[in-house]
Motif scaffolding. Structure first.
Motif, PDB file in Angstrom:
ATOM      1  N   PHE A 101       0.832  -1.205   0.000  1.00 30.59           N
ATOM      2  CA  PHE A 101       0.000   0.000   0.000  1.00 30.59           C
ATOM      3  C   PHE A 101       0.868   1.257   0.000  1.00 30.59           C
ATOM      4  CE2 PHE A 101      -3.257   2.659   2.554  1.00 30.59           C
ATOM      5  CZ  PHE A 101      -3.854   3.115   1.387  1.00 30.59           C
ATOM      6  N   ASN A 102       0.856   1.977  -1.109  1.00 31.92           N
ATOM      7  CA  ASN A 102       1.434   3.311  -1.159  1.00 31.92           C
ATOM      8  C   ASN A 102       0.373   4.258  -0.583  1.00 31.92           C
ATOM      9  OD1 ASN A 102       2.095   5.977  -1.885  1.00 31.92           O
ATOM     10  ND2 ASN A 102       3.273   5.294  -3.665  1.00 31.92           N
ATOM     11  N   MET A 103       0.588   4.723   0.634  1.00 35.53           N
ATOM     12  CA  MET A 103      -0.456   5.473   1.342  1.00 35.53           C
ATOM     13  C   MET A 103      -0.405   6.983   1.092  1.00 35.53           C
ATOM     14  SD  MET A 103       0.924   5.240   5.262  1.00 35.53           S
ATOM     15  CE  MET A 103       0.633   6.941   5.753  1.00 35.53           C
ATOM     16  N   GLN A 104       0.475   7.420   0.198  1.00 32.59           N
ATOM     17  CA  GLN A 104       0.551   8.825  -0.198  1.00 32.59           C
ATOM     18  C   GLN A 104       0.526   9.755   1.018  1.00 32.59           C
ATOM     19  OE1 GLN A 104      -1.252  11.649  -3.740  1.00 32.59           O
ATOM     20  NE2 GLN A 104      -2.720  10.685  -2.405  1.00 32.59           N
ATOM     21  N   TYR A 105       1.368   9.433   1.989  1.00 29.53           N
ATOM     22  CA  TYR A 105       1.509  10.162   3.260  1.00 29.53           C
ATOM     23  C   TYR A 105       0.174  10.573   3.876  1.00 29.53           C
ATOM     24  CZ  TYR A 105       2.578  13.419  -0.628  1.00 29.53           C
ATOM     25  OH  TYR A 105       2.601  14.065  -1.843  1.00 29.53           O
ATOM     26  N   GLY A 106      -0.832   9.697   3.740  1.00 33.40           N
ATOM     27  CA  GLY A 106      -2.118   9.903   4.403  1.00 33.40           C
ATOM     28  C   GLY A 106      -3.114  10.737   3.635  1.00 33.40           C
ATOM     29  N   PHE A 107      -2.742  11.215   2.447  1.00 38.48           N
ATOM     30  CA  PHE A 107      -3.683  11.988   1.639  1.00 38.48           C
ATOM     31  C   PHE A 107      -4.506  11.052   0.759  1.00 38.48           C
ATOM     32  CE2 PHE A 107      -0.964  15.491   2.831  1.00 38.48           C
ATOM     33  CZ  PHE A 107      -1.845  16.568   2.898  1.00 38.48           C
ATOM     34  N   ASP A 143      -4.054   7.702  -3.362  1.00 35.84           N
ATOM     35  CA  ASP A 143      -4.220   7.685  -4.816  1.00 35.84           C
ATOM     36  C   ASP A 143      -3.841   6.327  -5.402  1.00 35.84           C
ATOM     37  OD1 ASP A 143      -1.493   7.944  -4.322  1.00 35.84           O
ATOM     38  OD2 ASP A 143      -1.141   9.234  -6.058  1.00 35.84           O
ATOM     39  N   HIS A 144      -3.304   5.426  -4.571  1.00 33.88           N
ATOM     40  CA  HIS A 144      -3.061   4.036  -4.944  1.00 33.88           C
ATOM     41  C   HIS A 144      -4.092   3.162  -4.244  1.00 33.88           C
ATOM     42  CE1 HIS A 144       1.096   4.069  -6.833  1.00 33.88           C
ATOM     43  NE2 HIS A 144       0.969   5.319  -6.407  1.00 33.88           N
ATOM     44  N   LEU A 145      -4.531   2.112  -4.910  1.00 28.71           N
ATOM     45  CA  LEU A 145      -5.436   1.163  -4.284  1.00 28.71           C
ATOM     46  C   LEU A 145      -4.623   0.126  -3.509  1.00 28.71           C
ATOM     47  CD1 LEU A 145      -7.927   0.509  -7.240  1.00 28.71           C
ATOM     48  CD2 LEU A 145      -8.214   2.082  -5.310  1.00 28.71           C
ATOM     49  N   PRO A 146      -5.101  -0.280  -2.337  1.00 31.02           N
ATOM     50  CA  PRO A 146      -4.411  -1.337  -1.594  1.00 31.02           C
ATOM     51  C   PRO A 146      -4.410  -2.636  -2.402  1.00 31.02           C
ATOM     52  CG  PRO A 146      -6.031  -0.205  -0.212  1.00 31.02           C
ATOM     53  CD  PRO A 146      -6.286   0.233  -1.613  1.00 31.02           C
ATOM     54  N   LEU A 147      -3.261  -3.279  -2.476  1.00 32.27           N
ATOM     55  CA  LEU A 147      -3.126  -4.563  -3.173  1.00 32.27           C
ATOM     56  C   LEU A 147      -2.980  -5.661  -2.126  1.00 32.27           C
ATOM     57  CD1 LEU A 147      -2.646  -6.391  -5.640  1.00 32.27           C
ATOM     58  CD2 LEU A 147      -0.228  -5.707  -5.567  1.00 32.27           C
ATOM     59  N   TRP A 148      -3.885  -6.637  -2.190  1.00 26.27           N
ATOM     60  CA  TRP A 148      -3.922  -7.733  -1.220  1.00 26.27           C
ATOM     61  C   TRP A 148      -3.515  -9.039  -1.881  1.00 26.27           C
ATOM     62  CZ3 TRP A 148      -4.943  -6.532   3.789  1.00 26.27           C
ATOM     63  CH2 TRP A 148      -5.608  -5.319   4.046  1.00 26.27           C
ATOM     64  N   VAL A 149      -2.703  -9.817  -1.192  1.00 25.55           N
ATOM     65  CA  VAL A 149      -2.336 -11.158  -1.645  1.00 25.55           C
ATOM     66  C   VAL A 149      -2.453 -12.092  -0.448  1.00 25.55           C
ATOM     67  CG1 VAL A 149      -0.448 -12.637  -2.422  1.00 25.55           C
ATOM     68  CG2 VAL A 149      -0.852 -10.450  -3.560  1.00 25.55           C
ATOM     69  N   GLU A 150      -3.128 -13.211  -0.653  1.00 24.38           N
ATOM     70  CA  GLU A 150      -3.247 -14.223   0.389  1.00 24.38           C
ATOM     71  C   GLU A 150      -2.398 -15.427   0.026  1.00 24.38           C
ATOM     72  OE1 GLU A 150      -7.251 -15.148   1.544  1.00 24.38           O
ATOM     73  OE2 GLU A 150      -7.927 -13.090   1.205  1.00 24.38           O
TER      74      GLU A 150
END
Length: 286
Positions: A6-12, A276-283
């Protein structure tokens, strides 16, 4: 085991609103989360210490932060220096203890414009239930292909299966190893992060290699794209280019080829507005 890149874009968020609690809500669903673009003491985020705040919001997680660079953000109050450092980099959070970590600075190209910041990769060894697990939170440069290729080459050279120390302590009286044995460093790795490159690109091929002639062949030590291995096509980033919306897969989870049979599911949170990035999940079955 649920893995999150997850690129969290410093919380924005996607709409430009700063709200770190939304990022924390996303991270709370992960067993191991690899974050990119985490801030510490920047004016744009109210001088928040984001690693400390995330640790406070997620008190049941072990965490480590690895800044790519460090600048002064100190103040003087009533004649006393309040030491404060302005930092930016990746972070890893885990349900299980993080046995050790280290930061790998990646090559930086000198620019006139646009701005190009020092990026890094944060490597950690986690005491997962299945045994020690080595994960790397990666953030490659956004400017050019050549720079990213140089960064991938440097990362491959740095990520040898040797831990933070190797061998027997020859000065036990100094208690250098604090009575501990040599820490584990499995050869197998997982790379999670914002690679700023799409499937099929030169950078992507530098990581996964060329498609082997024999279908399903796996080279020892090679990396496998988790999403592609599951037969999926996902996008994690949208950008308007020349008036048109482009959906791109810039975030990836690469796993050691030996671990590929343990992959189970992959998805993105299509409606998430926390970045601005969507969280990417892998199980994975680990």
């Amino acid at each position: 085991m649920r893995l999150l890149s997850f690129n969290m874009q410093y919380g924005f968020g996607a709409e430009g609103i700063y709200d770190l609690t939304r990022a924390a809500a996303v991270i709370s669903g992960a067993d191991i989360a690899c974050l990119q673009e985490v801030d510490r003491h920047w004016s744009r985020t109210g001088f928040d210490d984001q690693p400390a705040l995330l640790a406070e919001m997620l008190p049941d997680r072990f965490c480590v932060f690895g800044p790519g660079f460090d600048m002064d953000a100190s103040t003087v109050v009533a004649g006393r220096v309040v030491n404060r450092r302005r930092q930016f980099g990746p972070m890893i959070l885990s349900r299980w203890p993080i046995l050790w970590s280290r930061v790998h600075l990646l090559p930086l190209a000198a620019m006139i414009d646009p701005i190009n910041t020092q990026t890094c990769a944060l490597e950690a060894c986690i005491a997962a239930p299945s045994g020690p697990l080595r994960v790397v939170s990666v953030h490659l440069a956004h400017v050019g292909v050549g720079e990213r290729l140089a960064q991938i080459a440097a990362l491959k050279a740095a990520l040898v299966p040797v831990g933070p120390w190797s061998g027997v302590d020859d000065e036990p009286l100094r208690n250098w190893t604090e009575g501990q044995s040599e820490p584990p460093c499995p050869a197998e790795m997982l790379w999670l992060g914002d690679f700023n490159s799409e499937p099929g690109s030169a950078e992507y091929r530098a990581i996964v290699g060329e498609v082997p002639y024999h279908p399903g062949a796996r080279y020892r030590g090679a990396m496998v794209d988790a999403v592609a291995a599951l037969g999926l096509h996902l996008h994690s980033h949208e950008k308007t280019i020349a008036g048109q919306i482009r959906r791109r897969q810039l975030d990836h989870v690469f796993v050691d080829a030996s671990l590929a049979p343990r992959l189970r599911r992959a998805s993105v949170d299509a409606g998430c507005l926390a970045s601005d990035h969507l969280p990417l999940w892998v199980e994975m079955d680990l």
